[in-house]
Design a protein around this motif. Structure first.
Motif, PDB file in Angstrom:
ATOM      1  N   GLY A   1       0.211  -1.253  -0.148  1.00 48.08           N
ATOM      2  CA  GLY A   1      -0.361   0.363  -0.256  1.00 48.08           C
ATOM      3  C   GLY A   1       0.526   1.256   0.165  1.00 48.08           C
ATOM      4  O   GLY A   1       0.863   2.155  -1.140  1.00 48.08           O
TER       5      GLY A   1
ATOM      6  N   GLN B   1       1.289   3.975  -3.679  1.00 45.24           N
ATOM      7  CA  GLN B   1       0.048   5.460  -3.578  1.00 45.24           C
ATOM      8  C   GLN B   1       1.769   6.153  -3.978  1.00 45.24           C
ATOM      9  O   GLN B   1       1.305   7.271  -3.990  1.00 45.24           O
TER      10      GLN B   1
ATOM     11  N   GLN C   1      -1.472   3.627   2.668  1.00 45.43           N
ATOM     12  CA  GLN C   1      -2.547   4.612   2.202  1.00 45.43           C
ATOM     13  C   GLN C   1      -1.898   5.540   2.377  1.00 45.43           C
ATOM     14  O   GLN C   1      -2.316   7.040   1.977  1.00 45.43           O
TER      15      GLN C   1
END
Length: 373
Positions: free
Chosen positions: A79, A83, A304
């Motif tokens: 994640g 991102q 994220q």
């Protein structure tokens, strides 16, 4: 009408002065307009315009991790990486093999190498505060996850660990009828597990018919250690019904005890865990597995959200000192029986699970679009 020569001279002089003043005024106005035009990109940058977006691209980010094992960590790192890539940056992962001294060294390295931003995963305030203060002094923004840090200018993310423990323990209580012998698997020294332990102690106090008969846990080779230690406990309590359930404060522990219970054929013992990954979900879906429920948040989404808050800081925004990630409860009863699913599909069956918009802003969305082009 005739104008006398002296009068005509005076009028001509006045007219010349007016023209000079007008010209000066025009020059000043033009200069002011030019100055305002020069400031426009800066104003746009503050509002998230193109200049601001360009300044956020190409950032070099360090992710300092206390440990990097298990599928939860793998999905969390995924994640973070995705991102940062969407924002046009690059991340370097510095794992510390569950060694706080090595983590301190990794943090110093990131500061000395002048990374644009630093993400911290776990660790402890005692070990990391000095290094984080060095980063702040060097004007390197820091966002931490589950580290227990309380440093001005640092945003600290944490799962709601009290709620994670409450959700899993209440399910254990409901399924056991509020009585029975249980095993606890946890380890001290980690801020999230320390918080979960507080909730657990309160739970035992309020439910005197639920008795803890054994506890253990080691963060090094957590899954293997939990399996070995659970095997020993099962030999100590060989009669069916002598152990009602296991409460595991971390999914790596839950996987270990689940393996031990399955191999011993003692699946009357139920396992309740915290944290959730694809591997965990497969075990919970398996009808032959003792692991029946877990509370957690999407590890990929946590990564994220952490990156978004770091980029808010890089943009110059004031960010909250603490940010809580709200968890959800996932039980086997809520999952489909006709097919296996992953955490990417879990939101279809469990409300609140899935991609989070927490920490997102209009200019970060625009940054993603700009990089995507």
């Amino acid at each position: 009408m005739k104008i006398k020569p002296r009068t005509g001279f005076a009028l001509a002089l006045i007219l010349a002065v007016v023209l000079v003043l007008s010209a000066c005024g025009s020059k000043e106005e033009n200069a002011n307009n030019a100055g305002n035009a020069g400031n426009a990109p800066a104003n746009n940058a503050a509002a998230g315009g193109d200049a601001s977006l360009d300044s956020l691209k190409g950032k070099k980010i360090a992710l300092i991790m206390q440990f990097n094992q298990g599928t939860f960590s793998a999905q969390y790192v995924d994640g973070v990486k995705k991102q940062i890539e969407k924002f046009g940056g690059k991340v370097t992962v510095l794992a510390s093999d569950n060694d706080l001294n090595k983590m301190v060294t990794n943090l110093d390295t990131a500061v000395n190498q002048k990374y644009d931003g630093i993400l911290i995963d776990h660790g402890s305030a005692d070990a990391l505060t000095n290094g984080v203060n060095k980063a702040i002094a060097a004007k390197i923004p820091v966002v931490a996850f589950d580290s227990g840090l309380s440093v001005e200018a640092v945003t600290s993310l944490a799962q709601n660990d009290q709620l994670l423990a409450e959700k899993s323990l209440e399910a254990l209580k409901k399924d056991s009828g509020g009585k029975g012998n249980i095993v606890k698997v946890w380890v001290a020294g980690f801020p999230p597990m320390e918080t979960r332990q507080i909730t657990y102690a309160e739970f035992l106090k309020n439910n005197p018919d639920i008795k803890e008969i054994s506890q253990f846990g080691d963060a090094n080779q957590a899954q293997l250690d939990a399996q070995t230690r659970m095997e020993a406990v099962l030999k100590q309590y060989p009669e069916k019904g002598s152990i009602t359930a296991v409460w595991a404060a971390w999914d790596e522990f839950a996987k270990g005890v689940t393996n031990a219970i399955k191999q011993a054929g003692r699946t009357e013992i139920k396992v309740y865990g915290i944290d959730l990954s694809d591997e965990d979900l497969a075990l919970i879906q398996d009808p032959a597995s003792p692991w029946v429920a877990s509370a957690g948040a999407d590890p990929s989404s946590i990564g994220q959200v952490q990156v978004r808050y770091l980029y808010q800081k890089l943009h110059g925004d004031q960010t909250d000192a603490t940010v809580q990630i709200e968890p959800v409860f996932v039980s086997r009863d809520a999952l489909p029986t006709d097919k296996k699913i992953t955490t990417a599909e879990l939101g279809e069956y469990v409300k609140g699970w899935g991609t989070s918009e927490q920490g997102n802003t209009d200019y970060l969305k625009a940054l993603e679009q700009s990089v995507g082009k």
